[in-house]
Design an enzyme around this catalytic site. Structure first.
Site, PDB file in Angstrom:
ATOM      1  N   ASP A 154      -4.448 -15.111   7.578  1.00  0.00           N
ATOM      2  CA  ASP A 154      -3.187 -15.820   6.870  1.00  0.00           C
ATOM      3  C   ASP A 154      -2.547 -16.626   7.853  1.00  0.00           C
ATOM      4  OD1 ASP A 154      -3.365 -14.601   4.341  1.00  0.00           O
ATOM      5  OD2 ASP A 154      -2.224 -12.694   5.026  1.00  0.00           O
ATOM      6  N   SER A 180     -13.244  -9.643   2.482  1.00  0.00           N
ATOM      7  CA  SER A 180     -11.780  -9.512   1.583  1.00  0.00           C
ATOM      8  C   SER A 180     -11.286  -8.094   1.563  1.00  0.00           C
ATOM      9  CB  SER A 180     -11.788 -10.083   0.181  1.00  0.00           C
ATOM     10  OG  SER A 180     -10.805  -9.928  -0.313  1.00  0.00           O
ATOM     11  N   ARG A 210      -5.650 -17.828  -9.652  1.00  0.00           N
ATOM     12  CA  ARG A 210      -6.664 -17.559  -8.490  1.00  0.00           C
ATOM     13  C   ARG A 210      -8.041 -16.646  -9.059  1.00  0.00           C
ATOM     14  NH1 ARG A 210      -2.931 -15.162  -3.886  1.00  0.00           N
ATOM     15  NH2 ARG A 210      -4.721 -15.077  -2.894  1.00  0.00           N
ATOM     16  N   GLN A 236      -8.668  -7.246   0.161  1.00  0.00           N
ATOM     17  CA  GLN A 236      -7.966  -7.088  -1.245  1.00  0.00           C
ATOM     18  C   GLN A 236      -9.287  -6.654  -1.974  1.00  0.00           C
ATOM     19  OE1 GLN A 236      -6.259 -10.443  -2.484  1.00  0.00           O
ATOM     20  NE2 GLN A 236      -4.676 -10.491  -1.118  1.00  0.00           N
ATOM     21  N   ARG A 254       0.684  -1.197  -0.096  1.00  0.00           N
ATOM     22  CA  ARG A 254      -0.040   0.025  -0.084  1.00  0.00           C
ATOM     23  C   ARG A 254       0.898   1.237  -0.075  1.00  0.00           C
ATOM     24  NH1 ARG A 254      -2.828  -4.270   1.625  1.00  0.00           N
ATOM     25  NH2 ARG A 254      -4.829  -4.425   1.840  1.00  0.00           N
ATOM     26  N   ARG A 260      -5.114 -23.909   1.024  1.00  0.00           N
ATOM     27  CA  ARG A 260      -4.283 -24.084   2.206  1.00  0.00           C
ATOM     28  C   ARG A 260      -5.087 -25.315   3.153  1.00  0.00           C
ATOM     29  NH1 ARG A 260      -2.188 -18.039   3.307  1.00  0.00           N
ATOM     30  NH2 ARG A 260      -0.479 -18.314   1.931  1.00  0.00           N
TER      31      ARG A 260
HETATM   32  C1  S3P Z   1      -4.298  -9.078   2.157  1.00  0.00           C
HETATM   33  C2  S3P Z   1      -5.703  -9.360   2.441  1.00  0.00           C
HETATM   34  C3  S3P Z   1      -5.764 -10.836   2.542  1.00  0.00           C
HETATM   35  C4  S3P Z   1      -4.859 -11.733   2.740  1.00  0.00           C
HETATM   36  C5  S3P Z   1      -3.449 -11.307   2.070  1.00  0.00           C
HETATM   37  C6  S3P Z   1      -3.035  -9.899   2.001  1.00  0.00           C
HETATM   38  C7  S3P Z   1      -4.305  -7.542   1.673  1.00  0.00           C
HETATM   39  O1  S3P Z   1      -6.439 -11.323   1.337  1.00  0.00           O
HETATM   40  O2  S3P Z   1      -5.007 -13.169   2.888  1.00  0.00           O
HETATM   41  O3  S3P Z   1      -2.482 -12.160   2.302  1.00  0.00           O
HETATM   42  O4  S3P Z   1      -3.167  -6.975   1.858  1.00  0.00           O
HETATM   43  O5  S3P Z   1      -5.212  -6.856   1.572  1.00  0.00           O
HETATM   44  P1  S3P Z   1      -7.898 -11.358   1.174  1.00  0.00           P
HETATM   45  O6  S3P Z   1      -8.460 -10.036   1.625  1.00  0.00           O
HETATM   46  O7  S3P Z   1      -8.574 -11.519  -0.142  1.00  0.00           O
HETATM   47  O8  S3P Z   1      -8.728 -12.377   2.323  1.00  0.00           O
END
Ligand code: S3P
Length: 434
Positions: free
Chosen positions: A314, A166, A122, A168, A26, A345
């Protein structure tokens, strides 16, 4: 390359683990689109964040690396990115691909995002859906990378209810929201890491979070900042595991990020009986940090609260190994997201632990791990950094040597893992070519 770990005597130590991966990504992205300079300390120079670094450079941003964990970013402003000359290769990093897709959807130029074999498998539909609603034009291979993003110039704000917890996806929509007309809102089904929101605010953007809804107005300008990246709790978790499993160890891990949206692993380990304390809690910029003190502990199994899953997303590979060393059985549920991480996993950990003599019953959205004793053996990481490191640590308390195959991906998040583990007494050897 593989690791071989033999039964080890982990000792008392004070250690520092590398910088936080999520925050490092970020810092590069937001520092690039801020006005002025952003100086980053504690940056994670792991392969994932280095992929983001080279992507931002390909987009015309000047970024210097004055020291191994320092980045000096000359921000180009919200509209200063330039068309890249070639596809942006994001390696193994889901975070890089999903956040970059959000960032690039509102640009005036086309771009292509690609990745390695794991990343190419993915799911990207989860970001393509909301970004398309905002007006983005993204082509994929049936919802998987590579992604071809058209430079549509301007997006429109949406109100988006995330179908899964999520960070992300939330962050992809928020980054696209900076290029949208109007106020974008994202509703989360469960709290996820909020590093994007914190960093946006620290750079002067207004981001509101209330009752699980995050709102931000498009067109907001940001100003470059000094960013101090805390040590990564997700990496510290491996040191915590080594100390907990040990016969008699007392380890302090310094300056670790303990943002409450990340500390599920600590809550779960506490519930299992781990002797773990947070010392000297303080703020490092906009993120809370502490020194984590962890001592050898006898753990008990139980039912892991599914409400904590998004706060520990994680750390389940680590928790699976902890559960195997606990007395009784440990029930994990609500973790189906683990099936679409760098590997499946649940499947990879169940397979690895079974071949080391542990009984694991797999369910669709979880697993029941029966406490037992690890035997020696040869296991495969499925190319997943966290599976590799978790299974390696099982070797510290196994009855014979454990070899973990295919461990190159460890450098994506934890460069120096082997050296740090050796320092605390883990008998680990790395061999083969990488
Ligand atoms: C992350 C969000 C998580 C995590 C990843 C890093 C991030 O994924 O598993 O290692 O930096 O926003 P998800 O938000 O898809 O669960």
């Amino acid at each position: 390359m593989h690791f071989t770990v033999t039964p080890s005597r982990v000792r008392d130590a004070v250690v520092t683990v590398p910088g936080d991966k999520s925050i490092s990504h970020r810092a590069l992205m937001l520092g690039s689109i801020a006005d002025g300079r952003t100086e980053v300390e504690g940056f994670l120079a792991g392969d994932d964040c280095l992929a983001t670094l080279s992507a931002m450079r390909s987009l015309g941003v000047e970024i210097d690396q004055p020291g191994p964990s320092q980045m000096s970013i000359s921000g180009v402003g919200l509209h200063g990115l330039r068309a890249p000359n070639s596809p942006l290769d994001l390696g193994n990093s889901g975070t890089a691909m999903r956040l970059m897709a959000g960032l690039l959807s509102g640009q005036t130029f086309d771009s292509e995002l690609s990745g390695d074999e794991s990343l190419s498998g993915r799911p990207m539909g989860r970001i393509i859906t909301p970004l398309t609603q905002m007006g983005a034009q993204i082509k994929s291979r049936s919802g998987k990378p590579p992604l071809n993003i058209r430079g549509v110039g301007k997006l429109k704000a949406i109100d988006y209810a995330l179908p899964m917890a999520s960070a992300q996806v939330k962050s992809a929509v928020l980054l696209a929201g900076l290029y949208a007309e109007g106020i974008t809102s994202v509703t989360e089904p469960a709290v996820t890491r909020d590093h994007t929101e914190r960093m946006l605010r620290s750079m002067g953007a207004e981001v509101r979070s209330e009752g699980g809804i995050i709102r931000l107005a498009g067109g907001q300008k940001m100003t470059g900042q000094a960013i101090a990246v805390p040590a990564d709790l997700s990496s510290a978790a491996f040191v915590m595991l080594a100390a907990i499993l040990a016969k008699k160890a007392d380890i302090k891990i310094q300056n670790v990020g303990v943002n409450p949206t990340r500390t599920g692993v600590i809550t779960i380990l506490h519930a299992m009986g781990a002797d773990l304390t947070l010392e000297n809690p303080r703020m490092l910029g906009d993120e809370p940090v502490a020194d984590i003190r962890v001592r050898s502990s006898q753990l008990n199994g139980g039912i892991v609260d599914p409400g904590l899953v998004s706060l520990a997303i994680d750390e389940f590979p680590v928790l699976f190994v902890a559960a195997a060393a606990a007395s009784g059985k440990t029930v994990f549920s609500g973790i189906s997201e683990l099936r679409v991480k760098e590997s499946d996993r649940i499947g990879a950990m169940a397979e690895g632990m079974r071949s080391l003599g542990i009984n694991v019953d797999e369910t669709d959205d979880g697993a029941i791990v029966h406490g037992g004793r690890f035997s020696g053996g040869r296991v495969n990481s499925h190319g997943d950094h966290r599976v590799a490191m978790s299974l390696a640590l099982a070797g510290t308390v196994a009855s014979a040597a454990v070899t973990v195959e295919d461990v190159n991906a460890v450098d994506t998040s934890f460069p120096g893992f082997c050296a740090l583990m050796s320092d605390i007494g883990v008998d680990i050897r790395q061999s083969g070519v990488g």
